[in-house]
Structure formats: structure tokens, C-alpha cells
Design a protein around this motif. Structure first.
Motif, PDB file in Angstrom:
ATOM      1  N   MET A 142       0.756  -1.167   0.020  1.00 25.95           N
ATOM      2  CA  MET A 142       0.014   0.205  -0.031  1.00 25.95           C
ATOM      3  C   MET A 142       0.830   1.258   0.100  1.00 25.95           C
ATOM      4  O   MET A 142       0.871   2.062   1.050  1.00 25.95           O
ATOM      5  CB  MET A 142      -0.688   0.097   1.133  1.00 25.95           C
ATOM      6  N   ALA A 143       1.681   1.398  -0.786  1.00 31.60           N
ATOM      7  CA  ALA A 143       2.773   2.215  -1.062  1.00 31.60           C
ATOM      8  C   ALA A 143       2.790   2.290  -2.644  1.00 31.60           C
ATOM      9  O   ALA A 143       2.400   1.600  -3.597  1.00 31.60           O
ATOM     10  CB  ALA A 143       3.936   2.275  -0.596  1.00 31.60           C
ATOM     11  N   GLU A 144       3.359   3.624  -3.299  1.00 31.60           N
ATOM     12  CA  GLU A 144       3.439   3.779  -4.767  1.00 31.60           C
ATOM     13  C   GLU A 144       4.583   2.889  -5.101  1.00 31.60           C
ATOM     14  O   GLU A 144       4.294   2.363  -6.445  1.00 31.60           O
ATOM     15  CB  GLU A 144       3.908   5.346  -4.914  1.00 31.60           C
ATOM     16  N   TYR A 145       5.570   2.616  -4.421  1.00 38.10           N
ATOM     17  CA  TYR A 145       6.473   1.697  -4.696  1.00 38.10           C
ATOM     18  C   TYR A 145       6.692   0.495  -3.568  1.00 38.10           C
ATOM     19  O   TYR A 145       6.618   0.890  -2.380  1.00 38.10           O
ATOM     20  CB  TYR A 145       7.793   2.367  -5.080  1.00 38.10           C
ATOM     21  N   MET A 146       7.149  -0.619  -4.032  1.00 33.10           N
ATOM     22  CA  MET A 146       7.840  -1.664  -3.064  1.00 33.10           C
ATOM     23  C   MET A 146       8.826  -2.312  -3.458  1.00 33.10           C
ATOM     24  O   MET A 146       8.902  -2.449  -4.654  1.00 33.10           O
ATOM     25  CB  MET A 146       6.347  -2.632  -2.800  1.00 33.10           C
ATOM     26  N   LEU A 147       9.647  -2.845  -2.287  1.00 39.48           N
ATOM     27  CA  LEU A 147      10.907  -3.553  -2.605  1.00 39.48           C
ATOM     28  C   LEU A 147      10.476  -5.065  -2.525  1.00 39.48           C
ATOM     29  O   LEU A 147       9.716  -5.370  -1.675  1.00 39.48           O
ATOM     30  CB  LEU A 147      11.819  -3.284  -1.767  1.00 39.48           C
ATOM     31  N   VAL A 148      10.951  -5.785  -3.406  1.00 45.44           N
ATOM     32  CA  VAL A 148      10.691  -7.361  -3.291  1.00 45.44           C
ATOM     33  C   VAL A 148      12.364  -7.924  -3.118  1.00 45.44           C
ATOM     34  O   VAL A 148      13.238  -7.410  -3.871  1.00 45.44           O
ATOM     35  CB  VAL A 148       9.983  -7.939  -4.470  1.00 45.44           C
ATOM     36  N   SER A 149      12.264  -8.637  -2.255  1.00 45.92           N
ATOM     37  CA  SER A 149      13.677  -9.055  -1.778  1.00 45.92           C
ATOM     38  C   SER A 149      14.316  -9.997  -2.461  1.00 45.92           C
ATOM     39  O   SER A 149      15.728 -10.326  -2.692  1.00 45.92           O
ATOM     40  CB  SER A 149      13.526  -9.531  -0.257  1.00 45.92           C
ATOM     41  N   HIS A 150      13.613 -10.694  -3.463  1.00 47.36           N
ATOM     42  CA  HIS A 150      14.076 -11.585  -4.553  1.00 47.36           C
ATOM     43  C   HIS A 150      13.367 -11.828  -5.769  1.00 47.36           C
ATOM     44  O   HIS A 150      12.079 -11.935  -5.444  1.00 47.36           O
ATOM     45  CB  HIS A 150      14.449 -13.058  -3.614  1.00 47.36           C
ATOM     46  N   PRO A 151      13.858 -12.041  -6.900  1.00 42.47           N
ATOM     47  CA  PRO A 151      12.768 -12.289  -8.125  1.00 42.47           C
ATOM     48  C   PRO A 151      12.203 -13.469  -7.991  1.00 42.47           C
ATOM     49  O   PRO A 151      10.856 -13.504  -8.670  1.00 42.47           O
ATOM     50  CB  PRO A 151      13.755 -12.189  -9.133  1.00 42.47           C
ATOM     51  N   ARG A 152      12.334 -14.520  -7.321  1.00 43.27           N
ATOM     52  CA  ARG A 152      11.590 -15.700  -7.047  1.00 43.27           C
ATOM     53  C   ARG A 152      10.206 -15.521  -6.753  1.00 43.27           C
ATOM     54  O   ARG A 152       9.409 -16.436  -6.736  1.00 43.27           O
ATOM     55  CB  ARG A 152      12.392 -16.846  -6.443  1.00 43.27           C
ATOM     56  N   HIS A 153       9.897 -14.301  -5.680  1.00 43.20           N
ATOM     57  CA  HIS A 153       8.863 -14.011  -5.068  1.00 43.20           C
ATOM     58  C   HIS A 153       7.771 -13.379  -6.191  1.00 43.20           C
ATOM     59  O   HIS A 153       6.671 -13.056  -5.787  1.00 43.20           O
ATOM     60  CB  HIS A 153       8.897 -13.052  -3.969  1.00 43.20           C
ATOM     61  N   LEU A 154       8.138 -13.201  -7.434  1.00 42.84           N
ATOM     62  CA  LEU A 154       7.433 -12.542  -8.680  1.00 42.84           C
ATOM     63  C   LEU A 154       6.916 -13.411  -9.348  1.00 42.84           C
ATOM     64  O   LEU A 154       7.430 -14.415  -9.914  1.00 42.84           O
ATOM     65  CB  LEU A 154       8.299 -11.545  -9.204  1.00 42.84           C
ATOM     66  N   VAL A 155       5.490 -13.434  -9.597  1.00 44.17           N
ATOM     67  CA  VAL A 155       4.794 -14.294 -10.718  1.00 44.17           C
ATOM     68  C   VAL A 155       4.273 -13.543 -11.986  1.00 44.17           C
ATOM     69  O   VAL A 155       3.633 -12.543 -11.385  1.00 44.17           O
ATOM     70  CB  VAL A 155       3.675 -15.112  -9.903  1.00 44.17           C
ATOM     71  N   PRO A 156       4.463 -13.983 -12.968  1.00 46.09           N
ATOM     72  CA  PRO A 156       4.112 -12.863 -14.098  1.00 46.09           C
ATOM     73  C   PRO A 156       2.676 -12.886 -14.245  1.00 46.09           C
ATOM     74  O   PRO A 156       2.152 -14.070 -14.121  1.00 46.09           O
ATOM     75  CB  PRO A 156       4.973 -13.408 -15.456  1.00 46.09           C
ATOM     76  N   LEU A 157       2.005 -11.954 -14.384  1.00 45.65           N
ATOM     77  CA  LEU A 157       0.746 -11.673 -14.613  1.00 45.65           C
ATOM     78  C   LEU A 157       0.243 -12.149 -15.951  1.00 45.65           C
ATOM     79  O   LEU A 157      -1.064 -12.674 -16.099  1.00 45.65           O
ATOM     80  CB  LEU A 157       0.211 -10.325 -14.351  1.00 45.65           C
ATOM     81  N   ASP A 158       0.966 -12.138 -17.230  1.00 51.10           N
ATOM     82  CA  ASP A 158       0.750 -12.635 -18.237  1.00 51.10           C
ATOM     83  C   ASP A 158      -0.807 -12.295 -18.831  1.00 51.10           C
ATOM     84  O   ASP A 158      -1.585 -13.224 -18.954  1.00 51.10           O
ATOM     85  CB  ASP A 158       0.742 -14.056 -18.384  1.00 51.10           C
ATOM     86  N   GLY A 159      -0.985 -10.981 -18.925  1.00 55.29           N
ATOM     87  CA  GLY A 159      -2.225 -10.781 -19.398  1.00 55.29           C
ATOM     88  C   GLY A 159      -3.354 -10.509 -18.353  1.00 55.29           C
ATOM     89  O   GLY A 159      -4.529 -10.055 -18.648  1.00 55.29           O
ATOM     90  N   LEU A 160      -3.442 -11.014 -17.163  1.00 55.00           N
ATOM     91  CA  LEU A 160      -4.359 -10.724 -16.063  1.00 55.00           C
ATOM     92  C   LEU A 160      -4.559  -9.354 -15.895  1.00 55.00           C
ATOM     93  O   LEU A 160      -3.523  -8.499 -15.769  1.00 55.00           O
ATOM     94  CB  LEU A 160      -4.202 -11.580 -14.799  1.00 55.00           C
ATOM     95  N   ASP A 161      -5.679  -8.603 -15.621  1.00 54.30           N
ATOM     96  CA  ASP A 161      -5.977  -7.421 -15.212  1.00 54.30           C
ATOM     97  C   ASP A 161      -5.326  -7.498 -13.725  1.00 54.30           C
ATOM     98  O   ASP A 161      -5.811  -8.142 -12.870  1.00 54.30           O
ATOM     99  CB  ASP A 161      -7.549  -7.310 -15.319  1.00 54.30           C
ATOM    100  N   PRO A 162      -4.462  -6.240 -13.324  1.00 55.80           N
ATOM    101  CA  PRO A 162      -3.965  -6.032 -12.073  1.00 55.80           C
ATOM    102  C   PRO A 162      -4.908  -5.989 -10.766  1.00 55.80           C
ATOM    103  O   PRO A 162      -4.865  -6.728 -10.018  1.00 55.80           O
ATOM    104  CB  PRO A 162      -3.047  -4.797 -12.022  1.00 55.80           C
ATOM    105  N   VAL A 163      -6.113  -5.329 -11.118  1.00 57.15           N
ATOM    106  CA  VAL A 163      -7.259  -4.981 -10.037  1.00 57.15           C
ATOM    107  C   VAL A 163      -7.835  -6.466  -9.859  1.00 57.15           C
ATOM    108  O   VAL A 163      -7.914  -6.841  -8.814  1.00 57.15           O
ATOM    109  CB  VAL A 163      -8.102  -4.372 -10.306  1.00 57.15           C
ATOM    110  N   ALA A 164      -8.338  -7.103 -10.892  1.00 57.34           N
ATOM    111  CA  ALA A 164      -8.683  -8.432 -10.581  1.00 57.34           C
ATOM    112  C   ALA A 164      -7.916  -9.626 -10.364  1.00 57.34           C
ATOM    113  O   ALA A 164      -8.288 -10.572  -9.468  1.00 57.34           O
ATOM    114  CB  ALA A 164      -9.461  -9.002 -11.996  1.00 57.34           C
ATOM    115  N   ALA A 165      -6.556  -9.485 -10.485  1.00 55.49           N
ATOM    116  CA  ALA A 165      -5.460 -10.378 -10.004  1.00 55.49           C
ATOM    117  C   ALA A 165      -4.957  -9.977  -8.553  1.00 55.49           C
ATOM    118  O   ALA A 165      -4.672 -11.338  -7.962  1.00 55.49           O
ATOM    119  CB  ALA A 165      -4.185 -10.468 -10.933  1.00 55.49           C
TER     120      ALA A 165
END
Ligand code: NAD
Ligand code: ZN
Ligand code: ZN
Length: 346
Positions: free
Chosen positions: A125-148
């Protein structure tokens, strides 16, 4: 940048200005597109100072989706502008549970001071956030951010709970969902997409019961003292093969036990503090009672795949970051139908 922070025990969260984060080696900086509002934050903000587990101020938000804004030194496999979901229950990555992909059950997170974003570490809940490692990120691959974005918790936690009960949810079986809010209304859709079970939804609120029916519940029952008898009647006196309690308070865990069939799974997901006694003769034979925490990263990938296939669609209402305190207030008063989503850069 602006961030929504819980700053003082017992006070409402506030929008404040904090320094812009910069990604260190191995970290990823996200520009947050959407952040989900979970009832667990309300539980967190009700905990007393004596055993409050996190440092304050705490930037809230443990459901997050964003675009990659900058990569720290050494990060590969991602590009600026990629749209990604954050896997929240992050672990050490190397202990036996993490090695199995169950970072939500990391054996060393506490000892190493690893906290999920929004639940100890600065959240979404901020304009930017830090993620400690790229493995914690899953591509949205076309999903709408609000719905996802709600899928990262309101989708993942029920998905993990339901997955263990899949062998019991054969055609002709019944599944009970107690509490059809953020998590519960997704649970109903997951049950419909993944099983042939008849889904019986319970809630105290007529609007939520209406939503439960809209998203696929076969039956919607008011959650009161008569509810166990009604569910028994709807299940031919036998009870349900799986019961999912997304409230977890004393009356709902009692209902959960009372509607369980022989050999049923009862899964208490809600943080309401209720306890369900287990012992010979207390529950039907071989009922299994479990209280899980969130889910694994591979399960998050599966939930996002289900959404891409059109099998789950989260009912959302959106708020600006300045309106985020109002979203929490409305959630606290049972006024959010589905999930509230904050747009920190909206
Ligand atoms: P929510 O407020 O969106 O939904 C809760 C729903 O329960 C509401 O629809 C409310 O009307 C209903 N309810 C309240 N009292 C009830 C009763 N007596 N009988 C039936 N229904 C009742 O909350 P949410 O964000 O969906 O979270 C649900 C619960 O799950 C919370 O306790 C939250 O902290 C917990 N949670 C647990 C995990 C986990 O990993 N274990 C993960 C996320 C959320
Ligand atoms: Zn949550
Ligand atoms: Zn670990």
C-alpha cells in the motif's frame, strides 16, 4: 512516496510520506498497480502492544501487484515494465520446507527476521515496494491487475485449503463455505471450478449471501443457531465432506464441527480465535481438523492459471491510496462485498 502505514497501536492507519525505496543487490523495485485489503490486517491492528510481533510504523498491504520499475545489481530474468504478482509468504529459500516449495512454512523465517510484505516488511500500500528476491514474483501474463491482486491471498489461501480435500470432493459430495467475503467468495468459485461438489455457503449478511449465489453457491444459508440443522437437512442428514471456515470464531468453528460428515475435512482459515475440540466421540469418526497458513508459490501460479482460464473472477471495488483508511473502515463494518483494492498510483 506516499504509503499507508499502521503507526500507533489501536489507531487507524494513515497515509504518510516516506523515503522512496531503492533496490539493493538482488532486490526488485515495483511500481505498485494494485494492493488488496485483507481482513487479517484488521486482526493485526487489533493486537495489543505487549505481544505485537512487528516493528511500527508498518506499511500495510500483503496482496500486491506491480510493474518492475528497477532491478537491483545482479537480478536477471525480469525486465523493466513487466507486470507481476508478489508471492507474500516468503521464506529463506533453502530450508527443507522451502526446498519443497512451501515457503509459507519456512522453518527459519522467524530466526532470520524474514517477514511477508505488509506483515512485518513494508507492504504494497505504497507507490513503490521492494521485493527481496525475484523468485517471489509471478508474471501476470495478461491478467488485469485489479482482478488479479486478491488472488495472491484471497485466492491462494482458499486454493491451498481446498486442494488437500480434493480427493473427498467427488460427485455427490457437499462442501460448506462459512463466511463468503473476500476469501469465501473466491473459495466458492474454486470449488465449482475444481470439484463436482455441491457448495453450501453460510454468512450472516444477506448481501454476501447474494454474492455467494451469484458466484456459484448451490445453497446459501444464514449463519445462525439453526444453520447446522439446515445444512444437515440439505445433505440428507450426513453432513459435508469438506468444511471451510473463513471466519474462525467460536460460533463458526462449532458450526463447522456440527456440519462435518464422517471422514470429513474441516479447515479453519479465519483468524477469529475459535477452537474446535477433537477427540473420540466429539466429532464424527475420522474428521480431520486443520488450520493452514496462506499457500505455496506453485499454488499461486495455479490460481493465476485458473483465473486466465476464466474460472475465477474476484468481485472488486477500488479505492485511491488516500481513501485506503476508508476501505479498512468499510471492511471492518462488513460493508465490502468481495474485495477492496487500493490503486496506489491510480
Ligand atoms: P471478509 O471480511 O472479506 O469476509 C469475512 C466474511 O465472514 C464476511 O462476509 C462476514 O459477513 C462473514 N461472517 C462474519 N461472521 C460470520 C458468522 N458468524 N458466520 C458466517 N459468516 C460470518 O474477510 P476476508 O479478508 O475474506 O478474511 C476472512 C478470514 O480469513 C479472516 O479471519 C482473515 O484474517 C483470514 N485469513 C486467513 C488466512 C490464512 O492463511 N489462514 C489468509 C487470509 C485471510
Ligand atoms: Zn490476508
Ligand atoms: Zn525456509
Amino acid at each position: 512516496m506516499k504509503a499507508l502505514q499502521y503507526r500507533t497501536i489501536g489507531a487507524a492507519p494513515e497515509v504518510v510520506t516516506v523515503p522512496d525505496p531503492e533496490p539493493g543487490p538482488g532486490q526488485v523495485l515495483l511500481k505498485v498497480t494494485a494492493a488488496g485489503v485483507c481482513h487479517s490486517d484488521i486482526a493485526v491492528m487489533s493486537w495489543p502492544a505487549e505481544n505485537f510481533p512487528y516493528a511500527l510504523p508498518l506499511t500495510l498491504g500483503h496482496e500486491g501487484v506491480g510493474t518492475v520499475a528497477a532491478l537491483g545489481a545482479g537480478v536477471t530474468g525480469l525486465r523493466e515494465g513487466d507486470s507481476v504478482a508478489v508471492y507474500g509468504p516468503q521464506g529463506c529459500g533453502t530450508c527443507p520446507k522451502c526446498a519443497q516449495g512451501k515457503e509459507n512454512y519456512c522453518l527459519r523465517a522467524t530466526e532470520l527476521g524474514i517477514f511477508p510484505p505488509g506483515l512485518g516488511a513494508p507492504g504494497s500500500m505504497a507507490e513503490y515496494m521492494l521485493v527481496s528476491h525475484p523468485r517471489h514474483l509471478v508474471p501476470l501474463d495478461g491478467l488485469d491487475p485489479v482482478a488479479a491482486v486478491p488472488l495472491t491471498d484471497a485466492g491462494l489461501s482458499p486454493y491451498h485449503a481446498i486442494k488437500r480435500s480434493l480427493p473427498k470432493l467427488v460427485p455427490g459430495s457437499n462442501a460448506v463455505v462459512i463466511g463468503t467475503g473476500g476469501l469465501g467468495h473466491v473459495a466458492i468459485q474454486l470449488l465449482r471450478a475444481m470439484t463436482a461438489a455441491r457448495v453450501i455457503a453460510l454468512d450472516v449478511n444477506e448481501d454476501k449471501l447474494r454474492l455467494a449465489r451469484e458466484v456459484g453457491a448451490h445453497e446459501a444459508v444464514l449463519s445462525d443457531a439453526e444453520a447446522p440443522a439446515k445444512v444437515r437437512e440439505l445433505t440428507g442428514g450426513l453432513g459435508a465432506e469438506a468444511v471451510f471456515d473463513f471466519v474462525g470464531m467460536e460460533p463458526t468453528v462449532r458450526t463447522a464441527g456440527a456440519v462435518a460428515a464422517v471422514e470429513a475435512d474441516v479447515t479453519i482459515v479465519g483468524l477469529g480465535g475459535g477452537t474446535l475440540p477433537v477427540g473420540f466421540g466429539v466429532l464424527p469418526f475420522e474428521v480431520s481438523v486443520m488450520a493452514p497458513y496462506w499457500g505455496s508459490r506453485s499454488e499461486l501460479i495455479e490460481v493465476l492459471d485458473l483465473a486466465r482460464a476464466g474460472a475465477v473472477s474476484v468481485h472488486t471495488e477500488t479505492y485511491s491510496l488516500d481513501e485506503a483508511p476508508l476501505a479498512y473502515e468499510r471492511l471492518h463494518h462488513g460493508k465490502i462485498n468481495g474485495r477492496a483494492v487500493i490503486l496506489p498510483n491510480g
